[in-house]
Design an enzyme around this catalytic site. Structure first.
Site, PDB file in Angstrom:
ATOM      1  N   ASP A 127       0.868  -1.167   0.000  1.00 14.35           N
ATOM      2  CA  ASP A 127       0.000   0.000   0.000  1.00 14.35           C
ATOM      3  C   ASP A 127       0.915   1.230   0.000  1.00 14.35           C
ATOM      4  O   ASP A 127       2.134   1.135   0.163  1.00 14.35           O
ATOM      5  CB  ASP A 127      -0.941  -0.024   1.215  1.00 14.35           C
TER       6      ASP A 127
HETATM    7  C1  GLC Z   1      -4.273   4.223  -0.324  1.00 14.57           C
HETATM    8  C2  GLC Z   1      -5.174   3.061   0.022  1.00 14.57           C
HETATM    9  C3  GLC Z   1      -5.216   1.992  -1.043  1.00 14.57           C
HETATM   10  C4  GLC Z   1      -5.024   2.633  -2.413  1.00 14.57           C
HETATM   11  C5  GLC Z   1      -3.606   3.187  -2.454  1.00 14.57           C
HETATM   12  C6  GLC Z   1      -3.293   3.879  -3.785  1.00 14.57           C
HETATM   13  O1  GLC Z   1      -3.580   4.641   0.820  1.00 14.57           O
HETATM   14  O2  GLC Z   1      -4.978   2.403   1.266  1.00 14.57           O
HETATM   15  O3  GLC Z   1      -6.471   1.325  -0.918  1.00 14.57           O
HETATM   16  O4  GLC Z   1      -5.205   1.664  -3.431  1.00 14.57           O
HETATM   17  O5  GLC Z   1      -3.351   4.081  -1.388  1.00 14.57           O
HETATM   18  O6  GLC Z   1      -4.063   5.032  -3.903  1.00 14.57           O
END
Ligand code: GLC
Length: 724
Positions: free
Chosen positions: A287
């Site tokens: 993430d």
């Molecule tokens: C965010 C979220 C995730 C998302 C990623 C990219 O923090 O936790 O669900 O896909 O970053 O935006």
């Protein structure tokens, strides 16, 4: 043509260590401009009020995206997140393919969660349709729009089982049940990827957030998760497993830890379960910034150790933390990280790129203007259908459906605010694409007056204008930014001004219909006690107003059922249907499991939803077979109009070595019944569904009685008992 494994191996044999590490790096376009601070700091300055939103927008207008062309040319980037538009993607892809030494294409990812430009209902809303074919169809159109605009990978489906309404991300998944989340996730994977992920308009799915992110303590985002392995495997892992088994090409570990081990460096999750037990052959991506955040967790002393732990645990790609690109070369050379671990990661990444057809067709994006691919009439039609099937009729004391022609009092700011209909994670949406309730009234030439939440109106006073209204439709609930990521709440009550508005409307003595826009279950206790009709609309997307009026006027009969319980208040969270009985089940006695200041049951339970007709269940039969338990139940439409009924089948193992939930959803089906029509609905509860992990971590299916339930809600008492 050589098979993919051969192509992967041949390519890796040519790659330098730096080029391999480059593939593990996903960049977001950093914003360079007329501000001295880092973009994330600029965001914080706006959020905490050190600069105004206007100043932020002014600075952003002067910024430009640094697409790191030199790094792409040098093979130091494998993927981008947050790049906007087919033209920009084509530009950076040309550099990667035509100017880097090995011409390895980039994989472009983005959060296409519930639509790209044709925004459909938020997942928690769409899940209330209990219709896998619908979930697949809406994923398909979002893939077609996204791929045309250069996106080849979505960070969806999110299938985090969520039982706590305080957690803002409950909006992004399919509610509190693992089976439903798993079916939702598998349908989305099929819709995004199709049987041919290399097709121009197929995009890779990403199952997230692995795992149990929905169980954060106190419903506070990013907080700890602590549970037994039995609970993890029984209540949370099944939704990810079903999505992986549907063929998802990628998986995203969660921000949280599980019992002290952060998911981003959790080898039990990323290697033992995901790859060894489930046979996952795709790619894992962290993430955002999560690898570097292992330092905050206290699981690593610095980014180098974080990179080492993540890579060794099975994390293939680093989303924007730069921990891999800045540390892996040294870690490999020093032997702190094995080259085998890096080779595994790079092979996973290249395999996904080959499976997506990126080497054979790196310029998959639309040749013509991507706008030609957005918001097609058939997409809007599907968005309207999805919204119709997501909106739950919670209460109806002979108010709905209305007859067209009566004069409507449309009340509440949310009734006219299009952009609020898009809901959370609609990052490519355009607010004006949405049809609000007032837009729909205009388009259908309905006689209406719009009153803001404070009941002011353009054309006069409420007291004067209300006299001409026959019925009030009151839009209440949350704005789209009140749910989603980093949007946990300690109170899930409605704002006082919305209650005040409802009180004034009720005082007129005319019928009032509450339409709730929200991204989480709210405490609708007062509304349920005082308002005669309630529609739970969630954030329903581009066709919001049209779908709501379709239901209000009975052009469509509501069929949706809740996939998350609605608590009496936040103090009741977490509340969910598949709870255990305890030694003192809540009841009238003092010394039983309950609250002094609130009822024990939710205002609306899992599986609940009304219709304009009524249904009767009868003749429940259950029979043990070699596969499990064969169930059959009859359903009759006892009302005056046709309807779709979501027939639910639950079971309970009343005595087991580890105590089992009082109900567990085993299967469901949606059937159409004409007035007076009866249908028999059959289900098979497979034997393995009855199993659980015992205290020794053995998966067992006990012999003994099993209670089988069937009905239109999790609270059904229609029961049969069999002995397995
Ligand atoms: C965010 C979220 C995730 C998302 C990623 C990219 O923090 O936790 O669900 O896909 O970053 O935006």
């Amino acid at each position: 043509m050589k098979d993919i494994e051969t192509r992967v191996r041949d390519l890796m044999d040519k790659m330098t260590l730096e080029e391999k590490i480059g593939q593990t790096r996903q960049c977001g376009p950093s914003l360079v401009g007329a501000f001295e601070v880092d973009f994330s700091e600029l965001l914080n300055m706006m959020f905490d009020g050190r600069i105004s939103k206007e100043k932020f927008d002014e600075l952003m207008a002067g910024a430009h995206q640094d697409l790191k062309e030199d790094d792409i040319r040098a093979g130091k980037i494998g993927s981008f997140n947050g790049v906007k538009g087919a033209e920009q993607v084509r530009t950076i892809q040309k550099i990667a393919v035509e100017e880097s030494r090995l011409g390895i294409p980039l994989i472009i990812g983005s959060d296409v969660i519930h639509g790209y430009r044709t925004v459909t209902p938020i997942p928690l809303g769409e899940s209330c349709a209990w219709e896998p074919s619908l979930w697949e169809r809406t994923a398909r159109i979002s893939a077609e729009e996204a791929a045309a605009d250069g996106i080849k990978w979505t960070f969806a489906p999110m299938v985090d089982v969520a039982k706590d309404a305080r957690w803002g991300r409950i909006s992004e998944g399919a509610g509190e049940d693992a089976l439903l989340n798993g079916l939702y996730g598998a349908a989305k994977v099929r819709g995004f990827q199709t049987d041919d992920p290399s097709a121009k308009d197929s995009i890779a799915a990403c199952v997230k957030h692995f795992a149990a992110y929905g169980a954060v303590e106190a419903g506070r985002d990013y907080n700890r998760v602590d549970m037994s392995e039995q609970k993890l495997r029984e209540e949370y892992l099944p939704s990810y497993k079903a999505s992986v088994e549907a063929g998802a090409l990628t998986v995203m570990p969660a921000f949280n830890d599980i019992s002290g081990v952060p998911c981003s460096c959790n080898s039990m999750l990323l290697t033992d379960i995901l790859r060894k037990e489930w046979g996952f052959k795709g790619m894992t991506i962290s993430d955002a910034n999560a690898i570097a955040e292992l330092v905050n967790h206290g699981a690593a002393a610095d980014n180098a150790e974080a990179a080492a732990k993540a890579m060794e645990a099975g994390m293939d790609m680093d989303m924007t933390s730069e921990a891999y690109i800045e540390n892996l070369a040294e870690l490999i050379r020093s032997g702190a990280v094995s080259e085998e671990a890096l080779d595994r990661a790079v092979a996973d990444i290249l395999r996904v790129k080959f499976e997506l057809g990126l080497f054979d067709d790196p310029y998959y994006m639309a040749e013509d203007d991507p706008e030609n691919h957005f918001l097609k009439p058939e997409y809007r039609t599907l968005a309207r259908e999805a919204a119709q099937k997501s909106i739950v009729l919670l209460k109806n004391e002979n108010v709905l459906p209305l007859n067209r022609g009566i004069r409507l009092g449309i009340c509440g700011d949310l009734a006219g605010e299009r952009a609020e209909m898009t809901g959370t994670w609609s990052i490519n949406a355009v607010g004006d694409d949405c049809v609000s309730i007032t837009d729909a009234c205009e388009a259908q030439a309905l006689p209406y007056t719009w009153f803001k939440t404070d009941l002011t109106a353009e054309s006069g006073s409420f007291e004067t204008l209300a006299k001409d209204c026959d019925v009030f439709i009151a839009a209440i609930g949350e704005r789209k930014d009140e749910s989603g990521e980093a949007a946990s709440r300690t109170s899930i009550e409605l704002p006082a001004e919305q209650i005040h508005m409802l009180e004034k409307l009720i005082a007129t003595g005319k019928p009032v219909i509450a339409v709730v826009f929200n991204g989480r279950p709210l405490a609708l206790t007062w509304v349920n006690d005082n308002v005669p009709a309630i529609l739970e609309a969630w954030h329903p997307g581009v066709e919001a107003g049209n779908a709501i009026l379709d239901l209000v006027f009975g052009d469509v009969n509501p069929s949706a059922k809740l996939t998350a319980s609605f608590p009496y208040n936040a103090g009741m969270c977490p509340v969910y249907y598949d709870h255990i009985n305890t030694g003192r089940p809540g009841g009238r006695g003092k010394f039983t499991s309950k609250y002094l200041d609130a009822p024990l049951t939710p205002v609306y339970p899992f599986g609940y939803g009304l219709s304009y007709t009524t249904y009767e269940y009868s003749d429940l039969q259950a029979e043990v077979t070699a596969e499990g338990i064969q169930v059959c139940v009859k359903v009759t439409n006892t009302g005056a109009c046709a309807g779709d009924e979501i027939v639910q089948c639950y079971f309970r193992d009343p005595v087991a070595e580890r105590v089992r939930p009082v109900r567990k959803l085993a299967a469901f089906d949606k059937i159409t019944l004409q007035p007076g029509e009866t249908k028999a609905v059959s289900f098979l509860i497979k034997k393995e569904q009855l199993g659980y992990w015992n205290s020794k971590m053995q998966f067992v299916v006990d012999s003994g009685d099993i209670e089988v339930y069937a009905g239109g809600c999790s609270t059904t008492e229609l029961k049969a008992v069999v002995t397995i």
